[in-house]
Scaffold this motif. Structure first.
Motif, PDB file in Angstrom:
ATOM      1  N   GLY A 100       0.866  -1.180  -0.054  1.00 37.20           N
ATOM      2  CA  GLY A 100       0.140   0.092   0.094  1.00 37.20           C
ATOM      3  C   GLY A 100       0.964   1.249  -0.045  1.00 37.20           C
ATOM      4  N   ALA A 101       0.340   2.234   0.549  1.00 39.22           N
ATOM      5  CA  ALA A 101       1.066   3.508   0.575  1.00 39.22           C
ATOM      6  C   ALA A 101       1.434   3.876   1.938  1.00 39.22           C
ATOM      7  N   LEU A 102       2.784   4.204   2.033  1.00 44.43           N
ATOM      8  CA  LEU A 102       3.518   4.603   3.465  1.00 44.43           C
ATOM      9  C   LEU A 102       4.268   5.866   3.350  1.00 44.43           C
ATOM     10  N   PHE A 103       3.848   6.754   4.234  1.00 41.35           N
ATOM     11  CA  PHE A 103       4.662   7.989   4.122  1.00 41.35           C
ATOM     12  C   PHE A 103       4.493   8.869   5.601  1.00 41.35           C
ATOM     13  N   HIS A 104       5.619   9.559   5.655  1.00 43.35           N
ATOM     14  CA  HIS A 104       5.591  10.374   7.023  1.00 43.35           C
ATOM     15  C   HIS A 104       4.410  11.629   6.849  1.00 43.35           C
ATOM     16  N   SER A 105       4.165  11.961   8.117  1.00 33.60           N
ATOM     17  CA  SER A 105       3.006  12.756   8.154  1.00 33.60           C
ATOM     18  C   SER A 105       3.264  14.157   7.497  1.00 33.60           C
ATOM     19  N   ALA A 106       4.667  14.525   7.830  1.00 35.47           N
ATOM     20  CA  ALA A 106       4.966  15.711   7.043  1.00 35.47           C
ATOM     21  C   ALA A 106       5.207  15.748   5.494  1.00 35.47           C
ATOM     22  N   GLU A 107       4.951  14.551   5.054  1.00 33.35           N
ATOM     23  CA  GLU A 107       5.297  14.345   3.600  1.00 33.35           C
ATOM     24  C   GLU A 107       4.033  13.652   2.905  1.00 33.35           C
ATOM     25  N   TRP A 108       2.793  14.201   3.479  1.00 30.03           N
ATOM     26  CA  TRP A 108       1.483  13.593   2.783  1.00 30.03           C
ATOM     27  C   TRP A 108       1.358  13.514   1.408  1.00 30.03           C
ATOM     28  N   PRO A 123      -5.944   7.780  -2.125  1.00 31.29           N
ATOM     29  CA  PRO A 123      -7.348   7.959  -1.801  1.00 31.29           C
ATOM     30  C   PRO A 123      -7.388   7.538  -0.060  1.00 31.29           C
ATOM     31  N   LEU A 124      -8.180   7.895   0.567  1.00 31.22           N
ATOM     32  CA  LEU A 124      -8.241   7.762   2.066  1.00 31.22           C
ATOM     33  C   LEU A 124      -9.727   7.034   2.357  1.00 31.22           C
ATOM     34  N   LYS A 125     -10.746   7.713   1.568  1.00 32.86           N
ATOM     35  CA  LYS A 125     -12.185   7.614   1.934  1.00 32.86           C
ATOM     36  C   LYS A 125     -12.378   5.920   1.804  1.00 32.86           C
ATOM     37  N   GLY A 126     -13.062   5.554   2.694  1.00 34.93           N
ATOM     38  CA  GLY A 126     -13.329   3.933   3.146  1.00 34.93           C
ATOM     39  C   GLY A 126     -12.034   3.098   3.078  1.00 34.93           C
ATOM     40  N   LYS A 127     -10.817   3.725   3.249  1.00 32.17           N
ATOM     41  CA  LYS A 127      -9.846   2.724   3.379  1.00 32.17           C
ATOM     42  C   LYS A 127      -9.134   2.362   4.530  1.00 32.17           C
ATOM     43  N   ARG A 128      -8.457   1.168   4.640  1.00 27.37           N
ATOM     44  CA  ARG A 128      -7.940   0.855   6.045  1.00 27.37           C
ATOM     45  C   ARG A 128      -6.640   1.738   6.223  1.00 27.37           C
ATOM     46  N   VAL A 129      -6.855   2.461   7.151  1.00 27.28           N
ATOM     47  CA  VAL A 129      -5.407   3.460   7.396  1.00 27.28           C
ATOM     48  C   VAL A 129      -4.862   3.257   8.778  1.00 27.28           C
ATOM     49  N   ALA A 130      -3.883   2.974   8.956  1.00 27.67           N
ATOM     50  CA  ALA A 130      -2.931   2.892   9.968  1.00 27.67           C
ATOM     51  C   ALA A 130      -1.892   4.137  10.496  1.00 27.67           C
ATOM     52  N   GLY A 146     -12.389   3.705   6.192  1.00 27.86           N
ATOM     53  CA  GLY A 146     -13.316   2.762   6.482  1.00 27.86           C
ATOM     54  C   GLY A 146     -12.996   2.196   7.683  1.00 27.86           C
ATOM     55  N   GLU A 147     -11.609   1.974   7.975  1.00 30.88           N
ATOM     56  CA  GLU A 147     -11.235   1.399   9.260  1.00 30.88           C
ATOM     57  C   GLU A 147      -9.775   2.192   9.647  1.00 30.88           C
ATOM     58  N   PHE A 148      -9.831   2.585  11.037  1.00 31.21           N
ATOM     59  CA  PHE A 148      -8.607   3.419  11.233  1.00 31.21           C
ATOM     60  C   PHE A 148      -8.091   2.933  12.551  1.00 31.21           C
ATOM     61  N   GLU A 149      -6.735   2.650  12.352  1.00 34.39           N
ATOM     62  CA  GLU A 149      -5.901   1.997  13.490  1.00 34.39           C
ATOM     63  C   GLU A 149      -4.886   2.962  14.214  1.00 34.39           C
ATOM     64  N   LEU A 150      -5.014   3.328  15.418  1.00 36.94           N
ATOM     65  CA  LEU A 150      -3.982   4.096  15.874  1.00 36.94           C
ATOM     66  C   LEU A 150      -2.853   3.313  16.611  1.00 36.94           C
ATOM     67  N   TYR A 151      -1.527   3.333  16.311  1.00 35.68           N
ATOM     68  CA  TYR A 151      -0.709   2.489  16.797  1.00 35.68           C
ATOM     69  C   TYR A 151       0.210   3.397  17.969  1.00 35.68           C
ATOM     70  N   GLN A 152       0.048   2.750  19.146  1.00 35.82           N
ATOM     71  CA  GLN A 152       0.434   3.513  20.401  1.00 35.82           C
ATOM     72  C   GLN A 152       1.660   2.782  20.755  1.00 35.82           C
ATOM     73  N   ARG A 153       2.786   3.590  21.029  1.00 34.38           N
ATOM     74  CA  ARG A 153       3.852   2.925  21.930  1.00 34.38           C
ATOM     75  C   ARG A 153       3.893   3.366  23.280  1.00 34.38           C
ATOM     76  N   HIS A 156      -2.359  -6.671  10.745  1.00 38.54           N
ATOM     77  CA  HIS A 156      -3.529  -5.884  10.331  1.00 38.54           C
ATOM     78  C   HIS A 156      -3.423  -5.402   8.943  1.00 38.54           C
ATOM     79  N   GLU A 157      -4.468  -5.807   8.320  1.00 40.88           N
ATOM     80  CA  GLU A 157      -4.347  -5.419   6.947  1.00 40.88           C
ATOM     81  C   GLU A 157      -4.665  -4.073   6.579  1.00 40.88           C
ATOM     82  N   GLN A 158      -3.853  -3.317   5.910  1.00 44.51           N
ATOM     83  CA  GLN A 158      -3.923  -1.875   5.586  1.00 44.51           C
ATOM     84  C   GLN A 158      -3.791  -1.598   4.163  1.00 44.51           C
ATOM     85  N   ASP A 159      -4.371  -0.289   3.996  1.00 45.24           N
ATOM     86  CA  ASP A 159      -4.110   0.284   2.511  1.00 45.24           C
ATOM     87  C   ASP A 159      -2.951   1.389   2.667  1.00 45.24           C
TER      88      ASP A 159
END
Ligand code: NAP
Length: 509
Positions: free
Chosen positions: A162-170, A175-182, A202-209, A337-340
């Motif tokens: 899928g797509a993977l990027f840093h928050s400051a390099e969005w 597309p995000l609508k309805g997607k599985r986002v981590a 569609g699904e949002f997972e927040l990974y907390q250390r 945890h499957e993600q887009d």
């Protein structure tokens, strides 16, 4: 410092500003207001705005009140909220740059590689990465504090399909609508992204250390009446709002972080009650409860975060990440945890400061060597010994945290302006703080650290490689007080035509 001006007609200082963000734009405005036209702004990115140019993530806003998060000399009556969205702050900076006619003075996509002090001619020779060379009397570094993104390497991340990027390099093409986002990371950015995407994904997972304390500050919209009043009576209302917010911010957070007292007790209580009242499920509350003290890490602020976990599409994942594979994130319990989309809200290297730009100062000393062995250091957050006529905005030891960087960088810019104007009036040729005064200042900082909340045992970006917080350990008002004007005993000041042996105090190095 002498105030006499007996050395001839005023001269024109040439000032190179490195960075077209909030502090660089502010510095350029101040030069313009003082009638100094001989300046240029170098910007490595392809547009102005600094952090507000780079950060465009969903949910982006500023958790410092807008009435303080603006230049004192350019109040905006039209802020939409007490804490305004990021795009609005960028538009404000763009407007100020237009109003002060700065855009013709900006070179984008132009990274400064190095600058070298010429000890005979007392000028800086600046070289861009593209090889362009120019000469300047002053350099003002306005390179920002949270610029270099920090993306930890997680095993297998390069295999993710899928797509993977840093928050400051969005990547806004994704597309995000309805997607599985981590989202990995629970700092201010992770919290804002969670709020920004809970409705969209569609699904949002927040990974907390590590769980974070959150101060419940509601974000009120300004009414049309308030905006009208701010437009109609700016001279009366702007100072009133500014002072009110300043008193509230500096009088609470500003004090709470640097000394124990009722402010620390009150803010800690508010964070704890926010969690207790906001999360009814005892298991979820336990998982969201930090073990460190509120404000030890940079305080996250806002409301409406905890209730997002009541939504069926929003989940907190606090089992550690083992690795990433093609389909998503695999946690330490072996669950895939499957993600887009995976967003790395993993923060910044807050200790890069001026680097990788290289400065070569007196006696050929390089900034990378001066800072190499230890944490970046400076004198009262504005200068480094051995680097004449260089002033830093948001340099090492600036009062970061939950303070307004506009106010801080304006204080620093005013200090630089005072020195530039004295050069213009031929009262000095160059100046740099003494090594002794800088060491003394750093020792005073260290002595004040045990009072601060940052040393109470947490891991945060305030901590440098010496294991100590490198942030201003006093109230913000102290920053303004000691930067009102240079303390002559703390500076090597070369005067025009003066011989080196006549110079006092002793030159550095
Ligand atoms: P941050 O506060 O440094 O938080 C980074 C997060 O990423 C932390 O939760 C950290 O966990 C986590 N993390 C890092 N590496 C990880 C790994 N390998 N695995 C799992 N988690 C990992 O970064 P930020 O949220 O981008 O904020 C940085 C600063 O920007 C803020 O403190 C603030 O000063 C500024 N900011 C301001 C605003 C505003 O509204 N004014 C908004 C956003 C950001 P640990 O805690 O365990 O290290």
């Amino acid at each position: 410092m002498s105030t006499s001006n007996g050395n001839g007609a005023a001269r024109t200082p040439r000032v190179a500003i490195i960075g077209a963000g909030m502090s660089g734009i502010g510095m350029a405005c101040k030069l313009r207001m003082a009638g100094i036209e001989s300046f240029h702004i170098y910007e490595k990115w392809n547009g102005l705005g600094g952090t507000w140019h780079a950060n465009t993530y969903p949910g982006l806003h500023c958790d410092v009140p807008s009435r303080n998060y603006q230049y004192r000399f350019a109040p905006n009556p039209n802020w939409s909220h007490v804490f305004s969205p990021g795009r609005e702050i960028w538009a404000y900076l763009d407007k100020v740059a237009t109003d002060f006619d700065l855009k013709g003075r900006m070179s984008f996509n132009t990274e400064v590689a190095e600058a070298t002090w010429d000890e005979d001619r007392h000028v800086w020779t600046l070289t861009t990465k593209a090889g362009d060379v120019s000469e300047w009397d002053f350099i003002v570094t306005a390179c920002g504090g949270l610029v270099e993104t920090r993306t930890p390497h997680i095993p297998g991340m390069e295999d993710f399909q899928g797509a993977l990027f840093h928050s400051a390099e969005w990547d806004h093409r994704v597309p995000l609508k309805g997607k599985r986002v981590a989202c990995i990371g629970t700092g201010s950015t992770g919290m804002q992204i969670t709020k920004g995407l809970a409705d969209v994904a569609g699904e949002f997972e927040l990974y907390q250390r590590t769980p974070q304390w959150i101060l419940p500050l509601p974000n009120r919209r300004y009414s049309r009446l308030t905006k009208w009043a701010m437009r109609t009576f700016p001279e009366q209302l702007e100072p009133l709002f500014f002072r009110g917010h300043q008193l509230a911010t500096e009088g609470t957070f500003g004090v709470a972080v640097v000394q124990p007292g009722w402010q620390r007790t009150m803010l800690s209580w508010m964070c704890r009650k926010h969690l207790q009242w906001g999360v009814k499920d005892p298991d979820l509350r336990r998982r969201l409860t930090p073990t460190d003290q509120p404000m030890c890490k940079r305080l996250v602020m806002g409301t409406g975060f905890y209730k997002l976990f009541r939504r069926p599409n929003v989940n907190l994942v606090d089992t550690g990440i083992d690795h990433i594979e093609a389909r998503g994130i695999v946690t330490k319990d072996g669950v895939l945890h499957e993600q887009d989309v995976i967003v790395m809200a993993t923060g910044f290297n807050a200790h890069a400061f001026v680097r990788p730009m290289e400065l070569t100062g007196l006696n050929g000393v390089k900034l990378s060597d001066a800072w190499g062995e230890r944490e970046p250091y400076g004198y009262r957050s504005v200068a480094v010994p051995g680097f004449p006529n260089v002033f830093m905005l948001i340099g090492p030891h600036s009062p970061f945290g939950n303070q307004s960087l506009f106010t801080i960088s304006e204080t620093q810019a005013d200090f630089a302006m005072g020195c530039i104007q004295r050069w213009r009036d031929r009262e000095l040729e160059w100046m740099t703080p003494t090594a002794e005064a800088t060491e003394r200042f750093n020792e005073e900082m260290k002595a004040a650290l045990p009072n601060t909340i940052w040393t109470t045992g947490c891991k945060s970006w305030y901590i440098g490689k010496d294991g100590l917080p490198s942030v201003w350990p006093w109230k913000a008002s102290h920053h303004r007080e000691i930067l009102r004007q240079p303390d002559p005993a703390d500076w090597v000041i070369a005067r025009p035509g003066e011989r080196e042996e006549e110079r006092t105090p002793e030159p550095v190095a």
